[in-house]
Design a protein around this motif. Structure first.
Motif, PDB file in Angstrom:
ATOM      1  N   ARG A  93       0.833  -1.184   0.000  1.00 51.62           N
ATOM      2  CA  ARG A  93       0.000   0.000   0.000  1.00 51.62           C
ATOM      3  C   ARG A  93       0.880   1.251   0.000  1.00 51.62           C
ATOM      4  O   ARG A  93       2.052   1.203   0.381  1.00 51.62           O
ATOM      5  N   PRO A  94       0.335   2.415  -0.402  1.00 55.27           N
ATOM      6  CA  PRO A  94       1.101   3.653  -0.297  1.00 55.27           C
ATOM      7  C   PRO A  94       1.594   3.851   1.130  1.00 55.27           C
ATOM      8  O   PRO A  94       0.865   3.607   2.097  1.00 55.27           O
ATOM      9  N   GLY A  95       2.826   4.283   1.274  1.00 56.15           N
ATOM     10  CA  GLY A  95       3.408   4.494   2.590  1.00 56.15           C
ATOM     11  C   GLY A  95       4.164   3.304   3.128  1.00 56.15           C
ATOM     12  O   GLY A  95       4.858   3.417   4.141  1.00 56.15           O
ATOM     13  N   ASP A  96       4.007   2.143   2.489  1.00 58.98           N
ATOM     14  CA  ASP A  96       4.776   0.966   2.911  1.00 58.98           C
ATOM     15  C   ASP A  96       6.266   1.292   2.782  1.00 58.98           C
ATOM     16  O   ASP A  96       6.714   1.714   1.725  1.00 58.98           O
ATOM     17  N   PRO A  97       7.068   1.126   3.851  1.00 59.87           N
ATOM     18  CA  PRO A  97       8.502   1.442   3.774  1.00 59.87           C
ATOM     19  C   PRO A  97       9.233   0.715   2.669  1.00 59.87           C
ATOM     20  O   PRO A  97      10.241   1.190   2.161  1.00 59.87           O
ATOM     21  N   ARG A  98       8.717  -0.463   2.247  1.00 60.35           N
ATOM     22  CA  ARG A  98       9.382  -1.216   1.189  1.00 60.35           C
ATOM     23  C   ARG A  98       9.279  -0.523  -0.162  1.00 60.35           C
ATOM     24  O   ARG A  98       9.986  -0.871  -1.099  1.00 60.35           O
ATOM     25  N   ASN A  99       8.356   0.452  -0.283  1.00 58.79           N
ATOM     26  CA  ASN A  99       8.208   1.164  -1.545  1.00 58.79           C
ATOM     27  C   ASN A  99       9.310   2.190  -1.761  1.00 58.79           C
ATOM     28  O   ASN A  99       9.498   2.667  -2.880  1.00 58.79           O
ATOM     29  N   ARG A 100       9.997   2.581  -0.699  1.00 59.97           N
ATOM     30  CA  ARG A 100      11.011   3.629  -0.812  1.00 59.97           C
ATOM     31  C   ARG A 100      12.336   3.031  -1.245  1.00 59.97           C
ATOM     32  O   ARG A 100      12.684   1.910  -0.878  1.00 59.97           O
ATOM     33  N   ALA A 101      13.070   3.828  -2.028  1.00 62.91           N
ATOM     34  CA  ALA A 101      14.403   3.379  -2.432  1.00 62.91           C
ATOM     35  C   ALA A 101      15.280   3.242  -1.206  1.00 62.91           C
ATOM     36  O   ALA A 101      15.131   3.979  -0.239  1.00 62.91           O
ATOM     37  N   PRO A 102      16.192   2.257  -1.182  1.00 63.74           N
ATOM     38  CA  PRO A 102      17.109   2.130  -0.052  1.00 63.74           C
ATOM     39  C   PRO A 102      17.812   3.449   0.223  1.00 63.74           C
ATOM     40  O   PRO A 102      18.152   4.190  -0.705  1.00 63.74           O
ATOM     41  N   ARG A 103      18.049   3.743   1.502  1.00 66.49           N
ATOM     42  CA  ARG A 103      18.617   5.025   1.888  1.00 66.49           C
ATOM     43  C   ARG A 103      19.939   5.305   1.185  1.00 66.49           C
ATOM     44  O   ARG A 103      20.188   6.409   0.709  1.00 66.49           O
ATOM     45  N   GLY A 104      20.812   4.275   1.123  1.00 67.31           N
ATOM     46  CA  GLY A 104      22.108   4.479   0.492  1.00 67.31           C
ATOM     47  C   GLY A 104      21.982   4.839  -0.974  1.00 67.31           C
ATOM     48  O   GLY A 104      22.668   5.735  -1.470  1.00 67.31           O
ATOM     49  N   ARG A 105      21.080   4.165  -1.670  1.00 66.86           N
ATOM     50  CA  ARG A 105      20.893   4.439  -3.095  1.00 66.86           C
ATOM     51  C   ARG A 105      20.323   5.844  -3.296  1.00 66.86           C
ATOM     52  O   ARG A 105      20.718   6.565  -4.201  1.00 66.86           O
ATOM     53  N   ARG A 106      19.372   6.233  -2.431  1.00 70.44           N
ATOM     54  CA  ARG A 106      18.781   7.563  -2.550  1.00 70.44           C
ATOM     55  C   ARG A 106      19.828   8.645  -2.309  1.00 70.44           C
ATOM     56  O   ARG A 106      19.899   9.640  -3.029  1.00 70.44           O
ATOM     57  N   THR A 107      20.673   8.440  -1.301  1.00 66.66           N
ATOM     58  CA  THR A 107      21.710   9.421  -0.993  1.00 66.66           C
ATOM     59  C   THR A 107      22.707   9.526  -2.130  1.00 66.66           C
ATOM     60  O   THR A 107      23.112  10.634  -2.524  1.00 66.66           O
ATOM     61  N   GLU A 108      23.116   8.388  -2.693  1.00 64.90           N
ATOM     62  CA  GLU A 108      24.069   8.398  -3.792  1.00 64.90           C
ATOM     63  C   GLU A 108      23.506   9.138  -5.001  1.00 64.90           C
ATOM     64  O   GLU A 108      24.219   9.900  -5.673  1.00 64.90           O
ATOM     65  N   ALA A 109      22.206   8.930  -5.279  1.00 65.85           N
ATOM     66  CA  ALA A 109      21.578   9.634  -6.401  1.00 65.85           C
ATOM     67  C   ALA A 109      21.598  11.139  -6.167  1.00 65.85           C
ATOM     68  O   ALA A 109      21.847  11.922  -7.091  1.00 65.85           O
ATOM     69  N   ARG A 110      21.357  11.543  -4.925  1.00 69.61           N
ATOM     70  CA  ARG A 110      21.375  12.977  -4.619  1.00 69.61           C
ATOM     71  C   ARG A 110      22.779  13.545  -4.731  1.00 69.61           C
ATOM     72  O   ARG A 110      22.972  14.651  -5.243  1.00 69.61           O
ATOM     73  N   VAL A 111      23.764  12.792  -4.276  1.00 63.65           N
ATOM     74  CA  VAL A 111      25.149  13.243  -4.376  1.00 63.65           C
ATOM     75  C   VAL A 111      25.535  13.466  -5.837  1.00 63.65           C
ATOM     76  O   VAL A 111      26.132  14.483  -6.197  1.00 63.65           O
ATOM     77  N   GLN A 112      25.169  12.521  -6.700  1.00 61.70           N
ATOM     78  CA  GLN A 112      25.491  12.656  -8.123  1.00 61.70           C
ATOM     79  C   GLN A 112      24.760  13.831  -8.742  1.00 61.70           C
ATOM     80  O   GLN A 112      25.307  14.549  -9.580  1.00 61.70           O
ATOM     81  N   GLU A 113      23.520  14.061  -8.321  1.00 62.34           N
ATOM     82  CA  GLU A 113      22.739  15.175  -8.865  1.00 62.34           C
ATOM     83  C   GLU A 113      23.357  16.509  -8.452  1.00 62.34           C
ATOM     84  O   GLU A 113      23.497  17.427  -9.264  1.00 62.34           O
ATOM     85  N   VAL A 114      23.747  16.606  -7.176  1.00 60.57           N
ATOM     86  CA  VAL A 114      24.361  17.847  -6.695  1.00 60.57           C
ATOM     87  C   VAL A 114      25.720  18.056  -7.350  1.00 60.57           C
ATOM     88  O   VAL A 114      26.089  19.182  -7.708  1.00 60.57           O
ATOM     89  N   ALA A 115      26.471  16.979  -7.531  1.00 60.50           N
ATOM     90  CA  ALA A 115      27.766  17.087  -8.207  1.00 60.50           C
ATOM     91  C   ALA A 115      27.590  17.631  -9.623  1.00 60.50           C
ATOM     92  O   ALA A 115      28.378  18.467 -10.087  1.00 60.50           O
ATOM     93  N   ALA A 116      26.553  17.179 -10.315  1.00 58.33           N
ATOM     94  CA  ALA A 116      26.280  17.691 -11.664  1.00 58.33           C
ATOM     95  C   ALA A 116      25.939  19.169 -11.615  1.00 58.33           C
ATOM     96  O   ALA A 116      26.371  19.954 -12.472  1.00 58.33           O
ATOM     97  N   ASP A 117      25.177  19.585 -10.596  1.00 55.61           N
ATOM     98  CA  ASP A 117      24.858  21.008 -10.434  1.00 55.61           C
ATOM     99  C   ASP A 117      26.126  21.832 -10.213  1.00 55.61           C
ATOM    100  O   ASP A 117      26.286  22.917 -10.780  1.00 55.61           O
TER     101      ASP A 117
END
Length: 208
Positions: free
Chosen positions: A141-165
């Motif tokens: 269901r919406p809000g199920d923690p399993r629906n969210r990307a793993p914390r490490g993967r989410r952080t890495e994606a943000r790091v790469q996005e900020v690095a591109a900026d």
């Protein structure tokens, strides 16, 4: 927005095509160029120019007028801000949607993430389908923690996005992103914004 069938260029692209370093091109030609050319995306941090106009300018030819915008095309590319406006949300939520699969991941271009208009419209037409198996896993269901990307993967994606900026800002001679901006963008604390900024700078050093 990047209109379908109308390539655009950043100032870094223009300098490269002219065979000059960006800072040299800006010093010699930047003032005259900006006086004669209009950006295709007013109000955006990353300035984009119509490639046909740019190449006419670079070769000394008369600069043609921009074509009429015409009707929206399904393959127009929308910026994060435009997608947020279309979905009635904010940019940090759009990025979260893309990382969890609720929205397609988009296209990387000119150091930014873009979404075809058709993808955004499909998301709107589908309504709130975050509980569907193909998006979140069977039975979740919406809000199920399993629906969210793993914390490490989410952080890495943000790091790469900020690095591109950071890289884009440096290439174009613009003010760099700040920790406060990152805190607002990702709805995190100022301290987390500072950590993201530091990690992005380290990422750039490691990949330079």
């Amino acid at each position: 927005m990047i209109p379908h069938g109308r390539p655009v260029m950043t100032e870094a692209d223009i300098a490269a095509e002219a065979g000059l370093e960006l800072h040299t091109w800006r010093r010699r030609h930047g003032t005259d160029f900006r006086a004669r050319m209009s950006v295709t995306n007013p109000g955006e941090r990353l300035r984009l120019y119509d490639a046909t106009q740019v190449r006419a300018y670079l070769t000394g030819q008369p600069v043609p007028p921009l074509p009429d915008a015409g009707e929206p095309h399904p393959d127009d590319l929308l910026s994060t801000e435009e997608v947020a406006a279309a979905l009635g949300t904010d940019v940090s939520t759009v990025r979260s949607y893309a990382s969890t699969g609720y929205l397609a991941p988009g296209i990387e271009l000119h150091g930014r993430r873009w979404w075809p208009r058709r993808v955004v419209q499909e998301r709107i037409d589908a309504g709130d389908q975050r509980h569907h198996p193909e998006l979140t896993g069977a039975g979740r269901r919406p809000g199920d923690p399993r629906n969210r990307a793993p914390r490490g993967r989410r952080t890495e994606a943000r790091v790469q996005e900020v690095a591109a900026d950071l890289a884009t800002a440096e290439a174009e001679g613009r003010a760099s992103v700040t920790a406060a901006e990152l805190a607002r963008r990702y709805a995190v604390s100022q301290r987390t914004g500072e950590r993201l900024l530091a990690a992005a700078r380290q990422h750039l050093q490691q990949h330079s």
